[in-house]
Design a protein around this motif. Structure first.
Motif, PDB file in Angstrom:
ATOM      1  N   GLU A   1      94.497 -20.082  27.074  1.00 24.85           N
ATOM      2  CA  GLU A   1      92.732 -20.258  27.440  1.00 24.85           C
ATOM      3  C   GLU A   1      91.757 -21.727  28.028  1.00 24.85           C
ATOM      4  O   GLU A   1      91.858 -21.343  29.535  1.00 24.85           O
ATOM      5  CB  GLU A   1      91.840 -18.832  26.794  1.00 24.85           C
ATOM      6  N   ASP A   2      92.387 -22.031  27.194  1.00 26.16           N
ATOM      7  CA  ASP A   2      91.237 -23.517  27.491  1.00 26.16           C
ATOM      8  C   ASP A   2      92.807 -24.228  29.213  1.00 26.16           C
ATOM      9  O   ASP A   2      92.027 -24.965  29.771  1.00 26.16           O
ATOM     10  CB  ASP A   2      92.079 -24.744  26.378  1.00 26.16           C
ATOM     11  N   VAL A   3      93.393 -24.357  28.621  1.00 24.55           N
ATOM     12  CA  VAL A   3      94.602 -24.209  29.747  1.00 24.55           C
ATOM     13  C   VAL A   3      93.933 -23.959  31.530  1.00 24.55           C
ATOM     14  O   VAL A   3      94.161 -24.452  32.224  1.00 24.55           O
ATOM     15  CB  VAL A   3      96.148 -24.260  29.935  1.00 24.55           C
ATOM     16  N   ALA A   4      93.977 -22.791  31.049  1.00 26.30           N
ATOM     17  CA  ALA A   4      93.936 -21.675  32.590  1.00 26.30           C
ATOM     18  C   ALA A   4      92.340 -22.628  32.554  1.00 26.30           C
ATOM     19  O   ALA A   4      91.942 -22.592  33.708  1.00 26.30           O
ATOM     20  CB  ALA A   4      93.868 -20.225  31.290  1.00 26.30           C
ATOM     21  N   GLU A   5      91.958 -22.868  32.188  1.00 29.68           N
ATOM     22  CA  GLU A   5      90.539 -23.053  32.123  1.00 29.68           C
ATOM     23  C   GLU A   5      89.987 -24.710  33.209  1.00 29.68           C
ATOM     24  O   GLU A   5      90.056 -24.689  34.263  1.00 29.68           O
ATOM     25  CB  GLU A   5      89.104 -23.516  31.201  1.00 29.68           C
ATOM     26  N   VAL A   6      91.290 -25.029  32.790  1.00 28.02           N
ATOM     27  CA  VAL A   6      91.143 -27.035  33.039  1.00 28.02           C
ATOM     28  C   VAL A   6      92.351 -26.296  34.146  1.00 28.02           C
ATOM     29  O   VAL A   6      91.626 -26.738  35.636  1.00 28.02           O
ATOM     30  CB  VAL A   6      92.473 -27.644  32.821  1.00 28.02           C
ATOM     31  N   ALA A   7      92.906 -25.568  34.450  1.00 33.04           N
ATOM     32  CA  ALA A   7      94.145 -25.271  35.536  1.00 33.04           C
ATOM     33  C   ALA A   7      92.361 -24.713  37.163  1.00 33.04           C
ATOM     34  O   ALA A   7      92.820 -24.720  37.984  1.00 33.04           O
ATOM     35  CB  ALA A   7      95.363 -24.546  35.475  1.00 33.04           C
ATOM     36  N   MET A   8      91.869 -23.922  36.358  1.00 36.71           N
ATOM     37  CA  MET A   8      90.750 -23.938  37.600  1.00 36.71           C
ATOM     38  C   MET A   8      89.769 -24.404  38.174  1.00 36.71           C
ATOM     39  O   MET A   8      90.029 -24.525  39.349  1.00 36.71           O
ATOM     40  CB  MET A   8      90.500 -22.218  37.295  1.00 36.71           C
ATOM     41  N   LEU A   9      89.925 -25.327  37.394  1.00 40.92           N
ATOM     42  CA  LEU A   9      89.073 -26.713  38.406  1.00 40.92           C
ATOM     43  C   LEU A   9      89.698 -27.478  38.730  1.00 40.92           C
ATOM     44  O   LEU A   9      89.462 -27.700  40.305  1.00 40.92           O
ATOM     45  CB  LEU A   9      88.636 -27.592  37.472  1.00 40.92           C
ATOM     46  N   GLY A  10      91.897 -27.654  38.748  1.00 40.10           N
ATOM     47  CA  GLY A  10      92.131 -27.862  39.760  1.00 40.10           C
ATOM     48  C   GLY A  10      92.336 -27.029  41.012  1.00 40.10           C
ATOM     49  O   GLY A  10      92.440 -27.722  42.521  1.00 40.10           O
ATOM     50  N   TRP A  11      92.035 -25.823  41.148  1.00 34.82           N
ATOM     51  CA  TRP A  11      91.828 -24.431  42.004  1.00 34.82           C
ATOM     52  C   TRP A  11      91.013 -24.619  43.055  1.00 34.82           C
ATOM     53  O   TRP A  11      90.817 -25.082  43.657  1.00 34.82           O
ATOM     54  CB  TRP A  11      92.257 -23.219  41.288  1.00 34.82           C
TER      55      TRP A  11
END
Length: 56
Positions: free
Chosen positions: A40-50
């Motif tokens: 979930e932490d990885v997904a959260e950071v990925a969404m910042l990129g999105w």
């Protein structure tokens, strides 16, 4: 532009590659035992990129 649509200037091929890369990386992490919280932490950071790329 209707809410939820990507701006016309968005390079959808770059976005698709980004999503594919994150998904593949998360799959490897999960296979190797990453916890749900770590994923979930990885997904959260990925969404910042999105958000940075699409303005959403």
């Amino acid at each position: 532009m209707v809410e939820g649509e990507l701006p016309a200037s968005t390079d959808v091929h770059v976005i698709a590659r980004f999503i594919q890369t994150v998904q593949n990386g998360m799959s490897i992490l999960a296979r190797d035992g990453a916890s749900r919280t770590e994923l979930e932490d990885v997904a959260e950071v990925a969404m910042l990129g999105w958000e940075a790329r699409t303005g959403d």
